[in-house]
Design a protein around this motif. Sequence first.
Motif, PDB file in Angstrom:
ATOM      1  N   GLN A   1     -86.532   3.658  25.948  1.00  0.00           N
ATOM      2  CA  GLN A   1     -85.413   3.679  26.897  1.00  0.00           C
ATOM      3  C   GLN A   1     -84.117   3.286  26.220  1.00  0.00           C
ATOM      4  O   GLN A   1     -83.065   3.888  26.448  1.00  0.00           O
ATOM      5  CB  GLN A   1     -85.715   2.723  28.054  1.00  0.00           C
ATOM      6  CG  GLN A   1     -84.766   2.871  29.228  1.00  0.00           C
ATOM      7  CD  GLN A   1     -84.884   4.206  29.909  1.00  0.00           C
ATOM      8  OE1 GLN A   1     -85.977   4.737  30.078  1.00  0.00           O
ATOM      9  NE2 GLN A   1     -83.756   4.790  30.277  1.00  0.00           N
ATOM     10  N   TRP A   2     -84.175   2.296  25.318  1.00  0.00           N
ATOM     11  CA  TRP A   2     -82.943   1.845  24.683  1.00  0.00           C
ATOM     12  C   TRP A   2     -82.548   2.696  23.488  1.00  0.00           C
ATOM     13  O   TRP A   2     -81.379   2.720  23.102  1.00  0.00           O
ATOM     14  CB  TRP A   2     -83.044   0.356  24.320  1.00  0.00           C
ATOM     15  CG  TRP A   2     -82.772  -0.454  25.550  1.00  0.00           C
ATOM     16  CD1 TRP A   2     -83.669  -1.163  26.274  1.00  0.00           C
ATOM     17  CD2 TRP A   2     -81.521  -0.567  26.222  1.00  0.00           C
ATOM     18  NE1 TRP A   2     -83.057  -1.716  27.365  1.00  0.00           N
ATOM     19  CE2 TRP A   2     -81.745  -1.381  27.353  1.00  0.00           C
ATOM     20  CE3 TRP A   2     -80.244  -0.082  25.990  1.00  0.00           C
ATOM     21  CZ2 TRP A   2     -80.724  -1.699  28.252  1.00  0.00           C
ATOM     22  CZ3 TRP A   2     -79.228  -0.394  26.880  1.00  0.00           C
ATOM     23  CH2 TRP A   2     -79.466  -1.193  27.986  1.00  0.00           C
TER      24      TRP A   2
ATOM     25  N   ASP B   1     -80.623   5.069  25.676  1.00  0.00           N
ATOM     26  CA  ASP B   1     -79.452   4.517  26.359  1.00  0.00           C
ATOM     27  C   ASP B   1     -78.573   3.643  25.481  1.00  0.00           C
ATOM     28  O   ASP B   1     -77.501   3.218  25.924  1.00  0.00           O
ATOM     29  CB  ASP B   1     -79.910   3.720  27.585  1.00  0.00           C
ATOM     30  CG  ASP B   1     -80.457   4.636  28.669  1.00  0.00           C
ATOM     31  OD1 ASP B   1     -79.818   5.665  28.945  1.00  0.00           O
ATOM     32  OD2 ASP B   1     -81.517   4.334  29.230  1.00  0.00           O
TER      33      ASP B   1
ATOM     34  N   THR C   1     -75.652   5.557  25.599  1.00  0.00           N
ATOM     35  CA  THR C   1     -74.983   5.681  26.894  1.00  0.00           C
ATOM     36  C   THR C   1     -74.048   4.526  27.193  1.00  0.00           C
ATOM     37  O   THR C   1     -72.954   4.726  27.734  1.00  0.00           O
ATOM     38  CB  THR C   1     -76.042   5.794  28.005  1.00  0.00           C
ATOM     39  OG1 THR C   1     -76.861   6.943  27.751  1.00  0.00           O
ATOM     40  CG2 THR C   1     -75.404   5.916  29.368  1.00  0.00           C
TER      41      THR C   1
ATOM     42  N   TYR D   1     -75.688  -1.189  32.002  1.00  0.00           N
ATOM     43  CA  TYR D   1     -76.810  -1.987  31.508  1.00  0.00           C
ATOM     44  C   TYR D   1     -77.740  -2.392  32.649  1.00  0.00           C
ATOM     45  O   TYR D   1     -78.970  -2.254  32.542  1.00  0.00           O
ATOM     46  CB  TYR D   1     -76.284  -3.244  30.804  1.00  0.00           C
ATOM     47  CG  TYR D   1     -77.385  -4.207  30.404  1.00  0.00           C
ATOM     48  CD1 TYR D   1     -78.088  -4.037  29.221  1.00  0.00           C
ATOM     49  CD2 TYR D   1     -77.726  -5.272  31.232  1.00  0.00           C
ATOM     50  CE1 TYR D   1     -79.113  -4.900  28.869  1.00  0.00           C
ATOM     51  CE2 TYR D   1     -78.748  -6.152  30.890  1.00  0.00           C
ATOM     52  CZ  TYR D   1     -79.436  -5.960  29.705  1.00  0.00           C
ATOM     53  OH  TYR D   1     -80.454  -6.819  29.371  1.00  0.00           O
TER      54      TYR D   1
ATOM     55  N   SER E   1     -78.111  -0.957  35.554  1.00  0.00           N
ATOM     56  CA  SER E   1     -78.767   0.210  36.148  1.00  0.00           C
ATOM     57  C   SER E   1     -79.890   0.740  35.266  1.00  0.00           C
ATOM     58  O   SER E   1     -80.824   1.374  35.761  1.00  0.00           O
ATOM     59  CB  SER E   1     -77.745   1.322  36.405  1.00  0.00           C
ATOM     60  OG  SER E   1     -77.262   1.871  35.194  1.00  0.00           O
ATOM     61  N   ILE E   2     -79.814   0.498  33.981  1.00  0.00           N
ATOM     62  CA  ILE E   2     -80.878   0.919  33.062  1.00  0.00           C
ATOM     63  C   ILE E   2     -82.016  -0.097  33.036  1.00  0.00           C
ATOM     64  O   ILE E   2     -83.185   0.239  33.198  1.00  0.00           O
ATOM     65  CB  ILE E   2     -80.310   1.103  31.640  1.00  0.00           C
ATOM     66  CG1 ILE E   2     -79.327   2.276  31.595  1.00  0.00           C
ATOM     67  CG2 ILE E   2     -81.437   1.315  30.625  1.00  0.00           C
ATOM     68  CD1 ILE E   2     -78.520   2.335  30.325  1.00  0.00           C
ATOM     69  N   GLU E   3     -81.661  -1.358  32.853  1.00  0.00           N
ATOM     70  CA  GLU E   3     -82.666  -2.391  32.638  1.00  0.00           C
ATOM     71  C   GLU E   3     -83.399  -2.772  33.924  1.00  0.00           C
ATOM     72  O   GLU E   3     -84.626  -2.936  33.935  1.00  0.00           O
ATOM     73  CB  GLU E   3     -81.991  -3.633  32.035  1.00  0.00           C
ATOM     74  CG  GLU E   3     -82.944  -4.689  31.512  1.00  0.00           C
ATOM     75  CD  GLU E   3     -83.609  -4.315  30.194  1.00  0.00           C
ATOM     76  OE1 GLU E   3     -84.520  -5.049  29.776  1.00  0.00           O
ATOM     77  OE2 GLU E   3     -83.221  -3.295  29.584  1.00  0.00           O
TER      78      GLU E   3
ATOM     79  N   HIS F   1     -86.040  -0.073  35.511  1.00  0.00           N
ATOM     80  CA  HIS F   1     -87.153   0.229  34.618  1.00  0.00           C
ATOM     81  C   HIS F   1     -88.013  -0.987  34.308  1.00  0.00           C
ATOM     82  O   HIS F   1     -89.237  -0.880  34.206  1.00  0.00           O
ATOM     83  CB  HIS F   1     -86.626   0.819  33.312  1.00  0.00           C
ATOM     84  CG  HIS F   1     -86.323   2.282  33.386  1.00  0.00           C
ATOM     85  ND1 HIS F   1     -87.290   3.250  33.354  1.00  0.00           N
ATOM     86  CD2 HIS F   1     -85.147   2.938  33.516  1.00  0.00           C
ATOM     87  CE1 HIS F   1     -86.742   4.449  33.456  1.00  0.00           C
ATOM     88  NE2 HIS F   1     -85.439   4.287  33.555  1.00  0.00           N
TER      89      HIS F   1
ATOM     90  N   SER G   1     -76.263   8.587  33.788  1.00  0.00           N
ATOM     91  CA  SER G   1     -77.087   7.443  33.394  1.00  0.00           C
ATOM     92  C   SER G   1     -77.748   6.797  34.610  1.00  0.00           C
ATOM     93  O   SER G   1     -78.912   6.370  34.550  1.00  0.00           O
ATOM     94  CB  SER G   1     -76.243   6.410  32.631  1.00  0.00           C
ATOM     95  OG  SER G   1     -75.190   5.917  33.431  1.00  0.00           O
TER      96      SER G   1
ATOM     97  N   ALA H   1     -81.743   6.578  35.161  1.00  0.00           N
ATOM     98  CA  ALA H   1     -82.310   5.243  35.332  1.00  0.00           C
ATOM     99  C   ALA H   1     -82.996   5.090  36.687  1.00  0.00           C
ATOM    100  O   ALA H   1     -84.165   4.687  36.775  1.00  0.00           O
ATOM    101  CB  ALA H   1     -81.215   4.190  35.175  1.00  0.00           C
TER     102      ALA H   1
END
Length: 540
Positions: free
Chosen positions: A59-60, A63, A66, A224, A226-228, A231, A414, A418
């Motif tokens: 994922q990272w 992203d 991103t 950050y 919204s990604i972390e 997930h 993004s 996410a």
Amino acid sequence: MPLLATTPVDKMNGPYPRRWWALLVLCLSLLIVVMANTSLIVAAPDMTADLGLSSSDLQWVIDGYTVPYAALMLVLGAIGDKYSRRGALIAGLVIFAGGSVMGSLVEETGLVIAARAVMGVGAAVVMPATLSLLVAVFPRGERARAITAWTATSGLAIAVGPLVAGWLLEDHAWGSTFLVNVPIAVLAVVGALALVPPSRAAGMGRIDYVGGLLSIVSVGSLVYASIEGPHFGWGAGPVAAAVVAAVGLVAFVAWELRHPHPMLDVRRFLQRPFSGSMLAVLFFFFGTYGAIYYATQFLQFVLGFGALETGVRLLPLAGAVFVGAAVTGRLTPKLGVKAMVGSGMAIGTAGVFLLVLIDQGSTYADFLAPMLLLGLAIGLSVSPATDTIMGTFPESELGVGGGANDTALELGGSLGIAVLGSLLGTAYRDELGSLVGDRLPAAALDTAQDSVGGGLAVAHRLATDPAAGTEQAQALTDAVGRAFAHGVSTTSLVGGIIMAAGTLIVLAVLPGRRRHAAGNGPEGEPAPATPEPEPGDSPR
């Protein structure tokens, strides 16, 4: 004819003669920036196997590009306005190429993520520079056509990225998907020096660096979180980032309202054409990026297509983008921005809803219609929305305008990957647990539930285990395909509902043609403080 373009745009007596060649350079620069994200989708399985990536690592890797990309565009667009838009483009291409070289050489997960972050910084310089230079070079009468070509390039990159990556992965390691950016970036730098004229904002005051810093903190923290969070769980880090994003946004608005020369005049959001178009870009790429992300995984993991085969099967999407771009170029002047943006979003929403029909027995043919609709929607709606956004900015803020448009695009994309990716993972995990939870050891089940790739890896190990055998391995493979299809269907329902709601919101905010006819500015709103030149005037 001189070998280098040295005459600034504002010193020219008429439209720049080689502006369409300059557009080719700008589109080429845009192409590799967008391809850097889409090509990684098909390279991910090889990277995962070679580097031993966990779900979080992968994922990272994706992203790491991103976060700086989305967070820095507004500030770097303003810096390009003040000092040199062409210089910003060239500097961004050099940084992007440097990150690509680094990514092709390193073999540790942390360094790959760092290389992707460097590429993201370069992309954050390139993206707004391409759009601000386009608006600066083209007179108003030709600008809509130029922006349509720019938009079509974005759609082309969505399909070409996986195709090029798949072709390279046939005979080369995943590092080649990084290295291919370098010759293209070099060609774009040479083309920029030869064909793109210098441009900068006239009479621009000091840059609002405080506002710029607040925008970086707000957008970066939001991306950050919204990604972390979706997930990997809403622990202390994502929650703190969400709080920082909210506080930073409030502080940014308060600062910009008081500043005499703000980085981004937030009062512009009171203009319905601007706010409606920004919302359209955000909602649209939320749905389309998310849908393309998990549709590509289904083609690779469930249907078993290789990287190149997957890229080839995404080409209809690119063709549909060009059809949509041709249609919107003809119809937008007749029907107006609201009709074209609304139609495009409705078609894109229908494309996402069609993916609700995906099940374990689905084939590539079941994905063809949704991809054609999504491509057509990109071509129809993004160009008029972008043209409207850029039309609200005066000459001194073209880079900021490009940064605002591109931030909405990247933030929507993004968030889509996410949020919808997290929903997909949850639905897949729950369904797989209900199908085989009582037939696998706990450790194997955890691995299989982590991702569809993990599930197939566990099935492969079972096939080579004499105690399990091919029958149990095939049963798990079937269960993984069924669970992932269930996840795609469930996620598409949610994504379609969000896009439908977004379409209604955008249609409510965007003014119609009657209001446009009554007003002075774009779609009926007051004109910007710095008027745009008429066709035939000297371009910027």
